[in-house]
Design a protein around this motif. Structure first.
Motif, PDB file in Angstrom:
ATOM      1  N   ALA A  56       0.823  -1.205   0.000  1.00 51.39           N
ATOM      2  CA  ALA A  56       0.000   0.000   0.000  1.00 51.39           C
ATOM      3  C   ALA A  56       0.858   1.256   0.000  1.00 51.39           C
ATOM      4  N   GLY A  59       3.218   1.302  -3.385  1.00 52.08           N
ATOM      5  CA  GLY A  59       2.560   1.182  -4.677  1.00 52.08           C
ATOM      6  C   GLY A  59       2.586   2.397  -5.578  1.00 52.08           C
ATOM      7  N   SER A 115       4.618  -6.027  -4.379  1.00 56.30           N
ATOM      8  CA  SER A 115       4.174  -4.710  -4.840  1.00 56.30           C
ATOM      9  C   SER A 115       4.758  -4.376  -6.206  1.00 56.30           C
ATOM     10  N   SER A 350      -2.696   0.375  -4.570  1.00 58.47           N
ATOM     11  CA  SER A 350      -2.343   0.993  -3.292  1.00 58.47           C
ATOM     12  C   SER A 350      -3.572   1.521  -2.557  1.00 58.47           C
TER      13      SER A 350
END
Length: 402
Positions: A56, A59, A115, A350
């Motif tokens: 998150a 991202g 990611s 994200s």
């Protein structure tokens, strides 16, 4: 030309399925190990945070690099990092029981690598498939992931029970090696980079964000997806705890639920592949959320002796999931140019992942205090309402518009 891109996808997926399968085995085995050894929803939520938070936070900025780098090479390197982390954690478990913080740290590293891998894989798809086939390809993609989710938990619990978690983790290394070898044998042409007056990270980041905001329908769906993530993502960690604490069953029953959910995803992915052009993408998404929501509500109210009902409801949830994921991804892939797609996908990923920690932070204390079934019930109410909102919002908009 048509056969050429189909054959290329078949080749890529045949390699990726090994990595996806072993990763599914690892994911379930780690969650079950933590469930069995701690019985704590809070521990599961911390593990979830370790797995979600890096993706998150990283991202949006990673998207800029993904649009600069070779996407195939990025997938290979990131999958290799995941494999090395599995090797390290596997060695820990083969030598003894590591502390929870070691497990959290490895999950954190795997999340960083993921990611890069997930958005680079999705951003590579439009470089191979024609635009008019993206929704159908999304259905195939869901089908591949779903098949792995059926076999993964069953194989994972079998290997875990017969040997150890360390052995399961070492199998993940083999899966990644096979996937990378297959990728090395496939050519994926890169899009030409944007010609900017001065190429800078900040400028490219800003252009990616503005491109994302320019498509209002995507923004609306993404906001709805973020709310959905708050209530749904914790369920991935809570399914085994539901089986253990509420229904009083063991690891094989927990793996059965995961397998049934995966079978449902296979059915849903197959239906999406066949009927992809029948309705608007937004209609599939709203139907998916309402179905998942109702199944979660019913899961929260069934008696502790109604495990067969929970099996059926898990099948329904699994079947409905591809009807959201596939059309949502296809909607994004159709709306943006390939040279900007990596950044947009990173933003979208994200946003969903930044929402997930909120749900994880709430779900742990709620499940520990009131029972895991309470979270199932109220999350289902929220998901059904989101599905109704999407249907009303896009009702009357032509299929060509969205």
């Amino acid at each position: 030309m048509l056969m050429q891109w189909k054959q290329k996808f078949a080749f890529i997926f045949s390699g990726q399925i090994f990595s996806i399968l072993t990763s599914s085995m690892v994911q379930f085995s780690i969650i079950w190990h933590l469930t069995e050894t701690t019985g704590s929803a809070s521990v599961l939520m911390i593990a979830g945070l370790a797995g979600f938070l890096p993706q998150a936070l990283l991202g949006p900025s990673i998207g800029v690099w993904l649009d600069r780098w070779n996407r195939k090479l990025t997938m290979i390197v990131s999958d290799s990092v995941i494999a090395v982390s599995s090797l390290v954690l596997g060695a820990y478990y083969l030598w003894g029981e590591p502390s929870l913080w070691v497990v959290y740290a490895i999950l954190f590293i795997r999340s960083i690598a993921s990611s890069f891998h997930a958005p680079s894989f999705q951003a590579a798809i439009p470089l191979v498939a024609p635009e008019e086939q993206l929704t159908r390809v999304a259905g195939w993609n869901q089908l591949v992931f779903s098949a792995s989710s059926v076999l993964g938990p069953a194989l994972g619990i079998a290997v875990y029970s017969a040997t150890s978690l360390g052995t399961v983790l070492l199998l993940d290394v083999i899966g990644a090696l096979i996937a990378n070898l297959m990728l090395l044998l496939v050519t994926i042409h890169q899009p030409k980079p944007e010609k900017l007056p001065t190429s800078s990270f900040r400028r490219e980041f800003t252009l990616g964000w503005k491109a994302f905001l320019s498509e209002k329908s995507i923004v609306t769906i993404t906001i709805a997806m973020a709310i959905f993530s708050v209530v749904f993502m914790p369920l991935a960690m809570l399914f085994p705890l539901m089986t253990l604490s509420y229904f009083g069953r063991g690891g094989y029953s927990a793996s059965l639920i995961e397998a049934v959910f995966g079978i449902g995803m296979i059915l849903g992915g197959a239906l999406l592949s066949v009927f992809a052009s029948k309705w608007k993408d937004s209609t599939y998404m709203s139907l998916s959320l309402v179905a998942i929501g109702l199944a979660c509500v019913l899961s929260g109210v069934v008696g502790s002796d109604a495990f067969l009902a929970f099996i059926f409801l898990s099948l329904l949830m699994g079947a409905a999931a591809p009807l959201f994921n596939g059309p949502y991804m296809a909607m994004i892939q159709k709306s943006y140019e390939p040279e900007i797609l990596g950044r947009v996908l990173s933003f979208v990923t994200s946003i969903g992942l930044l929402s997930s920690p909120i749900g994880l932070a709430l779900a742990g204390p709620v499940a520990d205090r009131f029972g895991v079934q309470v979270w199932f019930f109220w999350s289902g109410i929220v998901m059904a309402l989101i599905g109704i909102f999407i249907f009303v919002k896009f009702y009357g908009i032509s299929k060509e518009e969205k």
